[in-house]
Design a protein around this motif. Structure first.
Motif, short mmCIF file in Angstrom:
data_model
loop_
_atom_site.label_atom_id
_atom_site.label_comp_id
_atom_site.label_asym_id
_atom_site.label_seq_id
_atom_site.Cartn_x
_atom_site.Cartn_y
_atom_site.Cartn_z
N GLU A 650 12.47 115.62 109.64
CA GLU A 650 13.80 115.03 109.55
C GLU A 650 14.70 115.51 110.71
O GLU A 650 15.50 114.75 111.26
CB GLU A 650 14.44 115.35 108.19
CG GLU A 650 13.72 114.64 107.03
CD GLU A 650 14.06 115.19 105.65
OE1 GLU A 650 15.11 115.86 105.52
OE2 GLU A 650 13.28 114.95 104.71
N THR A 651 14.53 116.79 111.08
CA THR A 651 15.31 117.32 112.20
C THR A 651 14.90 116.63 113.50
O THR A 651 15.75 116.22 114.31
CB THR A 651 15.09 118.85 112.31
OG1 THR A 651 15.50 119.45 111.10
CG2 THR A 651 15.87 119.43 113.46
N GLU A 652 13.60 116.50 113.69
CA GLU A 652 13.13 115.88 114.93
C GLU A 652 13.57 114.42 115.02
O GLU A 652 13.93 113.93 116.09
CB GLU A 652 11.60 116.01 115.03
CG GLU A 652 11.22 117.44 115.43
CD GLU A 652 9.72 117.70 115.42
OE1 GLU A 652 8.99 116.93 114.75
OE2 GLU A 652 9.31 118.68 116.07
N ALA A 653 13.55 113.73 113.88
CA ALA A 653 13.99 112.33 113.88
C ALA A 653 15.44 112.24 114.33
O ALA A 653 15.83 111.33 115.07
CB ALA A 653 13.83 111.74 112.48
N THR A 654 16.24 113.20 113.91
CA THR A 654 17.64 113.20 114.29
C THR A 654 17.82 113.55 115.77
O THR A 654 18.51 112.86 116.51
CB THR A 654 18.44 114.20 113.43
OG1 THR A 654 18.07 114.02 112.06
CG2 THR A 654 19.93 114.00 113.60
N ALA A 659 19.18 109.39 112.65
CA ALA A 659 18.90 109.50 111.21
C ALA A 659 20.22 109.52 110.44
O ALA A 659 21.28 109.84 111.00
CB ALA A 659 18.09 110.76 110.92
N LEU A 660 20.12 109.16 109.17
CA LEU A 660 21.30 109.11 108.30
C LEU A 660 21.26 110.26 107.30
O LEU A 660 20.19 110.67 106.86
CB LEU A 660 21.31 107.81 107.47
CG LEU A 660 21.09 106.48 108.17
CD1 LEU A 660 21.20 105.35 107.15
CD2 LEU A 660 22.11 106.30 109.28
N ALA A 764 26.71 110.14 107.50
CA ALA A 764 26.67 110.54 108.90
C ALA A 764 25.49 109.85 109.58
O ALA A 764 24.39 109.80 109.03
CB ALA A 764 26.54 112.06 109.02
N VAL A 765 25.78 109.28 110.75
CA VAL A 765 24.74 108.65 111.56
C VAL A 765 24.60 109.53 112.80
O VAL A 765 25.53 109.61 113.60
CB VAL A 765 25.14 107.22 111.96
CG1 VAL A 765 24.01 106.52 112.70
CG2 VAL A 765 25.56 106.42 110.73
N ALA A 766 23.49 110.24 112.91
CA ALA A 766 23.40 111.28 113.93
C ALA A 766 22.15 111.09 114.78
O ALA A 766 21.11 110.66 114.29
CB ALA A 766 23.37 112.66 113.27
N GLU A 833 18.72 99.08 107.68
CA GLU A 833 18.19 97.80 108.14
C GLU A 833 18.44 97.66 109.66
O GLU A 833 17.55 97.30 110.43
CB GLU A 833 18.85 96.66 107.36
CG GLU A 833 18.41 95.26 107.72
CD GLU A 833 16.92 95.02 107.49
OE1 GLU A 833 16.35 95.66 106.58
OE2 GLU A 833 16.32 94.22 108.25
N ALA A 834 19.68 98.01 110.05
CA ALA A 834 20.04 97.90 111.47
C ALA A 834 19.20 98.85 112.32
O ALA A 834 18.89 98.57 113.48
CB ALA A 834 21.53 98.19 111.66
N GLY A 835 18.82 99.98 111.73
CA GLY A 835 18.08 100.97 112.50
C GLY A 835 16.57 100.83 112.40
O GLY A 835 15.83 101.60 113.02
N LYS A 836 16.14 99.86 111.62
CA LYS A 836 14.71 99.71 111.35
C LYS A 836 13.89 99.62 112.63
O LYS A 836 12.90 100.33 112.80
CB LYS A 836 14.51 98.46 110.49
CG LYS A 836 13.24 98.45 109.67
CD LYS A 836 13.30 97.27 108.72
CE LYS A 836 12.03 97.13 107.92
NZ LYS A 836 12.12 95.97 107.02
N GLU A 837 14.36 98.76 113.53
CA GLU A 837 13.57 98.51 114.74
C GLU A 837 13.48 99.74 115.63
O GLU A 837 12.55 99.90 116.40
CB GLU A 837 14.14 97.33 115.50
CG GLU A 837 15.60 97.54 115.88
CD GLU A 837 16.17 96.39 116.68
OE1 GLU A 837 15.72 95.26 116.47
OE2 GLU A 837 17.05 96.66 117.52
N MET A 838 14.49 100.63 115.51
CA MET A 838 14.41 101.85 116.33
C MET A 838 13.81 103.01 115.55
O MET A 838 13.75 104.13 116.03
CB MET A 838 15.78 102.21 116.91
CG MET A 838 16.89 102.34 115.92
SD MET A 838 18.53 102.47 116.71
CE MET A 838 18.98 100.76 116.89
#
Lengths: 997, 93, 202
Positions: A650-654, A659-660, A764-766, A833-838
Motif C-alpha cells: 500500500e505504501t509503494e502504491a502511494t 492511492a486513496l 485523501a488522494v495521495a 473508477e477514475a483511477g482504475k486505468e492508472m
C-alpha cells in the motif's frame, strides 16, 4: 410421601398447580407460590447447607432476604447462580438447586472436621494462623483456605440472558409494600402525585400476607390485595413487585433490581432476566419493615432452629408445618403469635420459653386457654441433635444453669426482638440512633428527602404502621407539591403491645462452653466477639473486620445488633456508645450482569463507522479500533497475506502511483464569527490573522502547561469562516477545550463553532498521480499554479459538491476531498473508477503510519503530553509576540535548557531487523542496568520500503543536535539490542519538493 | 451519582457532564509573572466542604457551568452559566 | 443549486433492510427518517433574539429561545439545540424543497447575525412511535419523558443508549424523533431495536 409437612388448607399457594423440582439430585414437589425454602420444608428437608468455616449442618433460618444459612446454587450450566437464598427463590417447574460448601455430600462432609479444630479458626484466624512464613501464603495457605472456606462456584460459560437498565421519575417513592408502605402509597396517590411503590415479593402486603391481622374488618392479606389492586388501577401509580431497592445514593437516586424472569425456567423471548431501575423521586418513604433477630444460645445454628416469625410465615403464607413438636423461645410478646398460629395449624407447641419473669398477662392467659406450657424467666441454653435439633436444654435466666430442663422438639422458633430495617436510611447518609425501648436502632435525622414509616421506623403496632404510612404518604406528596384532603388510615383491629427485655446471650447449661453463633453465614460466635474485644479490637469497625461479623452476603441483617450488644457487654458500655457500622449498597446481593445491563459484548461501547466502512468490509479490510472508530488498518489481497506485505504494498502504491485513504475520522470543527481569527490566534501557537481566504495552515495547540496538545490544519473558507481539523484521538477533547476557553475565559470573543466531523467524509488522494486522477472527476483546475500546496477550494466531484484541500500527510503530492457523508461511498467509488486505468490503490492506517514516520510527521506517540513545540522541532511556528494558550509555561527555563527529549529519526543498522516501540536508547555496548541510563525511547517504528530498512521516530535527550550518532536500542524484556543511527526525523524529501510539485 | 442542574436543560445525571476543574482560579493576564502562570497551571486547593467547580454539559447542550458544591456531602448549592454572554435560558418550571 | 436529478442517491448510515421499518410491532414502530435536511444555526453574540426571529419569519414556524422547545409544521421542525443554537430539520421529500434550498433560505435569513451550518449528512434521524415508546425510551435515557414533564413540542439534548442524542417529541402517541451522529447510527438503532424486543408479542 410427597409434601407430608403441608397443612390441609391455607396459605397463599395454588394447590392446584404442582411443581416439580430437584434439590441435590433428588426430586420433590411443591406448589405454585412456594419458595424453594417452603417447598423443601413441606417435604421435611431441613438440612440445606454446610456452614462457611466449620462446615456445620445448617437449615433454613428465615423466610426472607435476610437468610444467612439456606444459601444454594440455583440452576445449572451457563445459568448457574451460586449463593442464592432458598427463602427468596420462587419455585418454578424444573428448578434445579444444589447445596454448597460440602464435599462429597451434604450428609457427609469431610471438612466438617473443622468443627473439631475450631479453636484454630477463632476471630482473626487469618491474621494469626497464616502469618508465617510469607512464602507459604501463596503456595499453601491460599489454596487450602480457598477450597475449605468457599461459597458456591460460579458458572464457567457466558450468561445467555439479557439484562437492562431503566429509569423512572416520580414524586413519591415508597419502598416496601407492607401495611405502612401500602397506606403511604395510597395516601400519596390520592393527591394525584406520581407514585412508585416497590416490593421484593411477588405479591404486595408484606407481613399482612404472613400474619393473621384484621384491617377494616378483613383479613390483612385481603386488605393488602384490595389496596394493591386499587393502586395498580391508578394512572399515577407504578407498582413494582419482585423488585428490591438495593441502593440509596446521593441526590435521592435510588437503585433497584427487578427480577423480571427469575421465577421462570427461562426468560420469555425478548425479555430480560433482571432489570436495574434507577428511580429519581422527589421524596422517599422507607417502609422497609423490620427483621427479627435470633437468640444467641448454644448450638443455635442447628437445622430446625428458625426465627419465630419465619415459622409462622411458613404456616400462614405457605401452608407448611416447619416442625411437629415446637418450642417457641422469646424475650418479647411478638413470638406468642407464632405459638398461637402454629397451634391453630395443628402443630404441637410443647412450650413457650420466655426470658422475662413477668410476661404480658393477656398473652399468658391465651396460652393457658390453648393448653400451651409457658416457662417464664427461662431461656433455651443449648440445643442438641445431629443434623436436626432433637431437644433443648432450658435454663433460667436468673443464672440457675445446673438444673436444665430437657424438652424434646424438632423445631425451635426463636425471637430476640425486632430490628427496624434502617439500611437504606443509613445508605442515604443518615445515622441511625439507638432506641432503648425496642433495644435496637431506629432512623435518625434525615440527610436526604426521605422519611421512614412503620416497623422501619421502630413502630411495630399495626395501627401505628398504617397511620405513619398514611401520614408519610400525604406529607411526601405535599412536599412534592401535591395537595389532597386528609383521609384517615385504615383501621386495624386491636392487638397487644410489643414489649421486650434484653437477652443478648443465654446462659449455657452447667455453664459449659458451647458454640453460640451470632453471624451464621460467616460462622462468627459470641466467643469470637469476646476474644476480639479482649485483644483490643473493640471498636465496631475493627470488630467487623477482625471477626468478619456482618461481612457475608447477608451483611449481618440478623446478626449485627446482637454482635453490637455483646461487644457492649464486653466493654461494659451501653450500646449507643459502641456505635453502629455504616450500611452500604447493595442491600441484597446483585448480579454483576444487572450493572452491566445492555452494554456487554459487542454492545460494550458504541462503534463509529465511516461512510466507507461497508466498502472496506467487502474488500476484506482488517480493522483497528481508534477510540470508538473502526478504521481500515490494511487490505489483505489473498488468504495468508500478512500485515507487512500489505502495508509495504500500500505504501509503494502511494509513493509510486496514487492511492486513496479514508480520513473521515479526523475531527472537523466549523468556526465562524468576527472574532474567529483572534480566537484561533489564542488557541494555536502560530498566527492566523494573515491567513488568506482559500488557504490552509498547519497549526499546533498547547495545553496551559506548555506541552503540545494537538495539531492539525485549519483552513480559511471566508473572511470570518474557518474549518479546523484535529487528530482523531483529540476530536472531542479539542471541541470541549475550545468551548471551555470561549465560555470561561474569553466570553467577549464573538465567535461560534460546532463539530462537523460527521457531516463530511474525508478522502485523501495521495501519490505522484493524484493530480492526474483528480483532473478526471473534479470540476476545478487542480494544477500547481491554480491550486498550489495548502490551497483550499470548493469544487464538484462529478455532481457532488465537495471541498478540496491541497494538504499531505504522506509527504507525496496529495489532496484531501471532503464530501457530504451520504455521498461518501459514491465519491470513493467515483475516485476508484477514475483511477482504475492508472491502477489506483487504497491504503489503511498501517501504511498511513509508515508514510508519516518516513515523512517525520509527529503523531500521538510523540505528542505524549510531555513534549513541547521545541522538543518536536516546531518551535519556529510559534509567534511569541501574541498571546496563546501555554505560551508562558512553555517558556519555563527547564523546558528551554539542555537535557530535553527531542524528536529524532532512527535507522536500524542491523540488516533485516526492524526496531521496536518502547525500546530504550542507550550508549553503544552498555546494558540497560537502570532507567537512569536511558537517553530516550522509540515512539514509532516501521519498515520503510523507500529506504529498505527499519526506521523509527524516537525521543532522545538533546536529540536535535545528535544526528549521526550511533546508539543501541535495547528492549530488556526480550533481551534485545539493536544498533541504530540517529538522524533527522524527516527521512524522505526533507525539502518538501514532492508536496509542492 | 450527582444530579446537576444545567441552567438551560434542567436537572440531569452526572454522567451527562464532565468535570472541568476548579472555578475559583483566575487565569493570569498575559503580562503576569512566570510564577503566577506556574501556580495557575499546577497548584490547586483541595477543600473539604463548599467549592466552586466548572462542569461541562458535554452530553447535553455543551454549556460550561459553574457548580457550587460541597465536596464532602455532595450537596449542590447552585449552578450558573460560566459565560455571561450566552443567552440565558428561560426554562419552564 | 444542484440539479436534483444529477445527484447520486443519499446512502443511509444504517444497514440496508428489507422492510420500511426497523421495528414493526402492533404497538411499536422504529423507522429511519431518511435523507433529512438538518441545518444548525448558531447566533453571534447578542443576536440570539434576532436570529430566532429571522428563522421564524423565514420558515413561518416560531423559533423559540426557550430551552427544550421544538416547534414544527407538517414537514419542518425547529428545535432548541443549545444556549445559542437551533437545529432545523426537514424532509425534502415532504416539504417539496430542492436539496440545498433550505440551507440557502436560512443563510439568506440569518445573514451576518449568526452561522448556518449544514449537518444534513452528519445526523441520523429515527422515529420511535407507539404506546410502548416511552417504556423503550426509559431503557435508554435517564430524563423524564412522562406527559407531566415532557410532551409534543418538547426536545432534549441528552444521552440516549450512552450516545449523545436529541429527542424531539412529535405527538402524544407518543412519537419521538431521535437524532444521533451518523457514525454511531447502527449502534444506536441496534440499542433501540433491542430495547423494543420485549414488546414484540404484546
Amino acid at each position: 410421601m410427597a409434601q407430608q409437612f403441608r397443612t390441609s388448607s391455607g396459605g397463599h399457594i395454588d394447590r392446584g398447580r404442582v411443581i416439580s423440582f430437584t434439590f441435590d439430585g433428588k426430586s420433590y414437589q411443591g406448589y405454585e407460590g412456594d419458595t424453594l425454602a417452603s417447598a423443601l420444608l413441606a417435604n421435611g428437608v431441613h438440612l440445606v447447607g454446610r456452614s462457611f468455616k466449620y462446615h456445620r449442618p445448617r437449615g433454613i433460618q428465615t423466610a426472607g432476604s435476610e437468610e444467612p444459612n439456606a444459601i444454594v446454587e440455583l440452576r445449572s450450566g451457563p445459568r448457574k447462580e451460586p449463593n442464592t437464598r432458598a427463602t427468596t427463590i420462587e419455585l418454578f417447574d424444573g428448578l434445579v438447586a444444589n447445596s454448597q460448601n460440602r464435599w462429597p455430600s451434604l450428609d457427609f462432609d469431610v471438612m466438617a472436621i473443622n468443627n473439631l479444630f475450631s479453636p484454630l479458626l477463632s476471630a482473626g484466624f487469618y491474621y494469626k494462623t497464616f502469618m508465617w512464613p510469607a512464602s507459604f501464603w501463596t503456595n499453601v495457605y491460599e489454596h487450602v483456605i480457598r477450597r475449605a472456606a468457599g461459597l458456591g462456584t460460579a458458572a464457567t460459560e457466558p450468561d445467555p440472558d439479557h439484562y437492562e437498565q431503566c429509569h423512572e421519575h416520580c414524586d413519591v417513592l415508597v419502598v416496601g409494600a407492607g401495611p405502612a408502605g401500602l397506606s403511604a402509597a395510597l395516601a400519596a396517590a390520592r393527591t394525584d402525585a406520581r407514585v412508585i411503590i416497590v416490593d421484593e415479593h411477588p405479591t404486595l402486603g408484606g407481613s399482612l400476607n404472613r400474619d393473621n391481622y384484621t384491617i377494616d374488618g378483613k383479613h390483612g392479606s385481603e386488605w393488602a390485595a384490595e389496596t394493591a389492586a386499587e393502586l395498580a388501577a391508578m394512572d399515577n401509580v407504578h407498582v413494582f413487585s419482585r423488585t428490591t431497592v438495593f441502593g440509596y445514593y446521593d441526590h435521592n437516586v435510588i437503585g433497584a433490581v427487578e427480577k423480571v424472569s427469575d421465577h421462570l425456567p427461562v426468560p420469555p423471548a425478548g425479555h430480560p432476566r433482571q432489570r436495574m431501575w434507577l428511580f429519581y423521586p422527589q421524596r422517599v418513604i422507607l417502609a422497609t419493615g423490620a427483621t427479627e433477630r435470633p437468640l444467641v444460645f448454644g448450638n443455635n445454628d442447628k437445622p430446625g432452629i428458625m426465627l419465630a416469625s419465619a415459622a409462622r410465615s411458613y404456616v400462614n403464607a405457605y401452608g407448611v408445618k416447619p416442625g411437629k413438636r415446637v418450642i417457641v423461645a422469646t424475650n418479647n410478646n411478638d413470638a406468642y403469635r407464632t405459638a398461637i398460629d402454629l397451634h391453630r395449624a395443628g402443630i404441637f407447641v410443647t412450650a413457650v420459653v420466655d426470658s422475662r419473669a413477668h410476661p404480658d398477662a393477656p398473652l399468658a392467659d391465651e396460652l393457658k386457654k390453648l393448653s400451651i406450657r409457658l416457662l417464664t424467666g427461662s431461656a433455651v441454653g443449648a440445643a442438641e441433635g445431629g443434623k436436626r435439633v432433637k431437644y433443648a436444654q432450658i435454663v433460667t435466666t436468673q443464672g440457675d444453669t445446673l438444673d436444665p430442663v430437657r424438652i424434646d422438639c424438632d423445631l425451635i422458633a426463636c425471637s430476640g426482638g425486632w430490628n427496624p430495617n434502617v439500611h437504606l436510611h443509613s445508605q442515604s447518609g443518615a445515622k441511625p440512633v439507638y432506641d432503648d425501648s425496642i433495644l435496637s436502632f431506629v432512623p435518625g435525622e434525615s440527610r436526604q428527602a426521605e422519611v421512614s414509616a412503620g416497623a422501619a421506623n421502630g413502630s411495630f403496632a399495626l395501627q401505628d404502621c398504617l397511620d405513619q404510612g398514611n401520614a408519610a404518604g400525604a406529607e411526601g406528596a405535599n412536599m412534592a407539591g401535591f395537595e389532597g384532603k386528609e383521609v384517615k388510615a385504615a383501621k386495624a383491629e386491636d392487638e397487644g403491645v410489643y414489649a421486650l427485655e434484653a437477652l443478648w446471650i443465654a446462659p449455657t447449661p452447667y455453664n459449659k462452653s458451647y458454640k453460640q453463633f451470632i453471624d451464621q453465614q460467616n460462622d462468627v460466635k459470641a466467643s469470637d466477639v469476646e476474644l476480639a474485644s479482649q485483644e483490643g479490637y473493640d471498636s465496631v469497625e475493627l470488630l467487623k473486620r477482625y471477626t468478619t461479623q456482618g461481612m457475608a452476603t447477608d451483611q449481618g441483617k440478623t446478626s449485627n445488633v446482637n454482635a453490637l450488644a455483646i461487644l457492649a457487654c464486653q466493654r461494659g458500655e451501653p450500646i449507643p456508645q459502641v456505635g453502629i457500622t455504616t450500611f452500604r449498597p447493595p442491600y441484597v446481593p446483585v448480579a454483576m450482569g444487572v450493572f452491566a445491563g445492555h452494554t456487554v459484548g459487542n454492545d460494550f461501547m458504541p462503534v463509529r463507522r465511516t461512510a466507507i466502512h461497508d466498502w472496506n468490509e467487502k474488500q476484506g479490510a482488517v480493522f483497528i479500533e481508534a477510540g470508538l472508530w473502526l478504521r481500515a488498518r490494511y487490505f489483505p489481497q489473498y488468504p495468508g497475506d500478512t500485515l507487512y506485505n500489505c502495508y509495504v504494498r500500500e505504501t509503494e502504491a502511494t509513493r509510486n502511483n496514487v492511492a486513496l485513504v479514508d480520513v473521515t475520522t479526523l475531527g472537523k470543527i466549523d468556526i465562524q464569527g468576527p472574532d474567529a481569527p483572534e480566537f484561533l490566534n489564542r488557541l494555536y501557537i502560530n498566527n492566523w490573522l494573515k491567513l488568506p481566504v482559500g488557504k490552509a495552515r498547519y497549526g499546533i495547540m498547547l495545553r496551559e502547561d506548555g506541552m503540545v496538545y494537538d495539531d492539525g490544519t485549519t483552513s480559511r473558507l471566508g473572511e470570518n469562516h474557518f474549518f479546523m481539523t484535529t487528530t482523531t484521538a483529540n476530536a472531542a477533547g479539542v471541541l470541549a477545550h475550545m468551548e471551555q476557553y470561549h465560555q470561561t475565559e474569553w466570553p467577549d470573543l464573538d465567535v461560534v463553532f460546532c463539530s462537523v466531523t460527521e457531516q463530511w467524509t474525508g478522502i485523501a488522494v495521495a501519490g505522484p498521480n493524484s493530480r492526474k486522477l483528480l483532473e478526471k472527476v473534479i470540476d476545478i483546475d487542480v494544477s500547481n499554479e491554480a491550486f498550489p500546496f495548502m490551497a483550499v477550494g470548493e469544487c464538484k466531484l462529478n455532481n457532488i459538491t465537495a471541498r478540496l484541500f491541497r494538504i499531505s500527510f504522506s509527504g507525496e503530492l496529495a489532496y484531501e476531498v471532503n464530501v457530504p457523508a451520504d455521498y461518501g461511498e459514491q465519491a470513493w467509488l467515483d475516485l476508484l473508477e477514475a483511477g482504475k486505468e492508472m491502477g489506483v490503490g487504497v491504503y489503511g492506517t498501517e501504511a498511513l503510519g509508515t508514510m508519516r514516520i518516513e515523512k517525520g510527521h509527529v503523531a500521538g506517540s510523540e505528542l505524549d503530553g510531555r513534549t513541547t513545540a521545541r522538543d518536536i522541532g516546531l518551535e519556529g511556528m510559534a509567534n511569541r509576540a501574541k498571546h496563546f494558550i501555554g505560551k508562558h509555561c512553555s517558556e519555563r527555563p527547564a523546558l528551554l535548557g539542555d537535557g530535553r527529549l527531542q524528536v529524532v529519526g532512527l535507522k536500524s543498522l542491523v540488516p533485516g531487523r526492524n526496531l521496536r516501540i518502547g525500546a530504550h536508547l542507550v550508549d553503544p555496548d552498555k546494558r540497560l542496568g537502570s532507567v537512569s541510563q536511558s537517553q530516550g525511547h522509540i515512539s514509532a517504528t516501521t519498515y520503510s520500503p523507500q529506504l529498505d530498512c527499519g526506521i523509527a521516530l524516537g525521543l532522545l535527550m538533546d536529540g536535535a543536535s545528535r544526528h549521526g550518532e550511533q546508539l543501541d536500542a535495547v528492549f530488556p524484556l526480550d533481551d534485545e539490542k539493536l544498533r541504530v543511527e540517529v538522524c533527522h526525523p524527516v527521512f524522505i524529501d526533507p525539502e518538501g519538493e514532492l508536496v509542492r510539485a | 451519582m450527582l444530579r446537576i442542574e444545567c441552567p438551560w436543560c434542567g436537572v440531569r445525571n452526572e454522567d451527562e457532564f464532565s468535570y472541568g476543574g476548579d472555578a475559583t482560579v483566575e487565569r493570569p493576564a498575559d503580562d503576569a509573572s512566570q510564577d503566577d502562570w506556574y501556580h495557575y497551571a499546577y497548584t490547586r486547593d483541595n477543600p473539604a466542604g463548599p467549592h466552586r467547580e466548572y462542569w461541562h454539559h458535554v452530553n447535553g447542550c455543551r454549556a460550561w457551568i459553574v457548580v457550587e458544591r460541597d465536596t464532602v456531602t455532595h450537596e449542590v448549592f447552585s449552578t450558573a452559566p460560566a459565560s455571561p454572554n450566552l443567552p440565558a435560558g428561560n426554562r419552564e418550571g | 443549486m444542484p440539479d436534483q436529478n444529477s445527484l447520486p442517491p443519499r446512502v443511509s448510515p444504517l444497514l440496508p433492510r428489507s422492510g420500511d421499518h426497523i421495528v414493526d410491532y402492533s404497538n411499536l414502530r422504529l423507522t429511519e427518517r431518511k435523507a433529512l435536511t438538518a441545518i444548525q444555526v448558531l447566533s453571534f453574540k447578542g443576536k440570539n433574539e434576532a436570529v430566532a426571529g429571522a428563522i421564524g419569519t423565514a420558515l413561518g414556524i416560531e423559533c423559540s429561545t426557550q430551552p427544550g422547545i421544538s416547534n414544527a409544521n407538517e414537514h419542518t421542525q425547529v428545535s432548541w439545540n443549545g444556549p445559542n443554537s437551533w437545529m432545523v430539520v426537514a424532509s425534502d421529500e415532504e416539504s417539496g424543497r430542492a436539496p440545498g434550498e433550505l440551507l440557502k433560505l436560512l443563510q439568506d435569513a440569518v445573514g451576518e447575525l449568526g452561522a448556518v451550518v449544514d449537518q444534513s449528512h452528519g445526523r441520523c434521524g429515527l422515529r420511535l412511535s407507539g404506546s410502548r415508546a416511552r417504556q423503550v425510551m426509559a431503557k435508554n435515557t435517564a430524563i423524564d419523558l412522562h406527559p407531566r414533564a415532557f410532551g409534543p413540542g418538547r426536545c432534549a439534548l441528552t444521552s440516549v443508549a450512552h450516545m449523545n442524542a436529541t429527542i424531539v417529541q412529535v405527538d402524544d402517541t407518543p412519537t419521538y424523533d431521535l437524532f444521533v451522529i451518523r457514525s454511531m447510527a447502527r449502534s444506536f438503532a441496534h440499542a433501540i431495536e433491542h430495547a423494543c424486543r420485549e414488546f414484540a408479542n404484546d
